[in-house]
Write a protein that holds these residues in place. Structure first.
Motif, PDB file in Angstrom:
ATOM      1  N   LYS A  71      71.403  48.792  25.094  1.00  0.00           N
ATOM      2  CA  LYS A  71      70.875  48.080  26.267  1.00  0.00           C
ATOM      3  C   LYS A  71      70.867  48.978  27.495  1.00  0.00           C
ATOM      4  O   LYS A  71      69.905  48.979  28.269  1.00  0.00           O
ATOM      5  N   GLU A  74      67.989  51.358  27.192  1.00  0.00           N
ATOM      6  CA  GLU A  74      66.725  50.695  27.494  1.00  0.00           C
ATOM      7  C   GLU A  74      66.522  50.579  29.008  1.00  0.00           C
ATOM      8  O   GLU A  74      65.423  50.836  29.523  1.00  0.00           O
ATOM      9  N   ASN A 105      62.561  56.901  22.134  1.00  0.00           N
ATOM     10  CA  ASN A 105      62.117  55.641  21.518  1.00  0.00           C
ATOM     11  C   ASN A 105      61.699  55.811  20.104  1.00  0.00           C
ATOM     12  O   ASN A 105      61.661  56.581  19.381  1.00  0.00           O
TER      13      ASN A 105
END
Length: 105
Positions: A71, A74, A105
């Protein structure tokens, strides 16, 4: 170590010559006989027995930490992307930022 003959059981174990040499060297280093070295190591392996519940709790904590790191990554990627959008198209930093985000990614 003198033991009552009734309280001792003899086991036969087959090992490679290289493994035997490791036992011999370690026993010498620890000032023990080969038998004492083998018994000490086996006893220690049972002392270090970790309860499966502890292992499960640890694995769950690791998974939770991994999720948190994902997280955070991201969010970092979004921030870098927003920053890159503010730069002019001909800025070399912009293309490098976008490359790094794509690699992650």
């Amino acid at each position: 170590m003198s033991e009552d003959q009734n309280s001792v059981v003899t086991l036969k174990v087959r090992v490679s010559p290289e493994f035997r040499e490791k036992i011999v060297n370690t026993a010498k280093a620890n000032n023990r006989s080969m038998n004492q070295e083998i018994v000490a190591r086996l006893e220690k392996s049972f002392e270090n027995n970790i309860p499966s519940t502890l292992v499960s709790e640890y694995m769950q904590a690791v998974e939770e930490k991994n999720d948190m790191i994902k997280k955070q990554l991201e969010i970092s990627n979004l921030l870098v992307l927003k920053l890159a959008e503010k730069l002019p198209d001909d800025d070399p930093s912009k293309s490098r930022m976008l490359e790094l985000i794509n690699q992650l990614n």
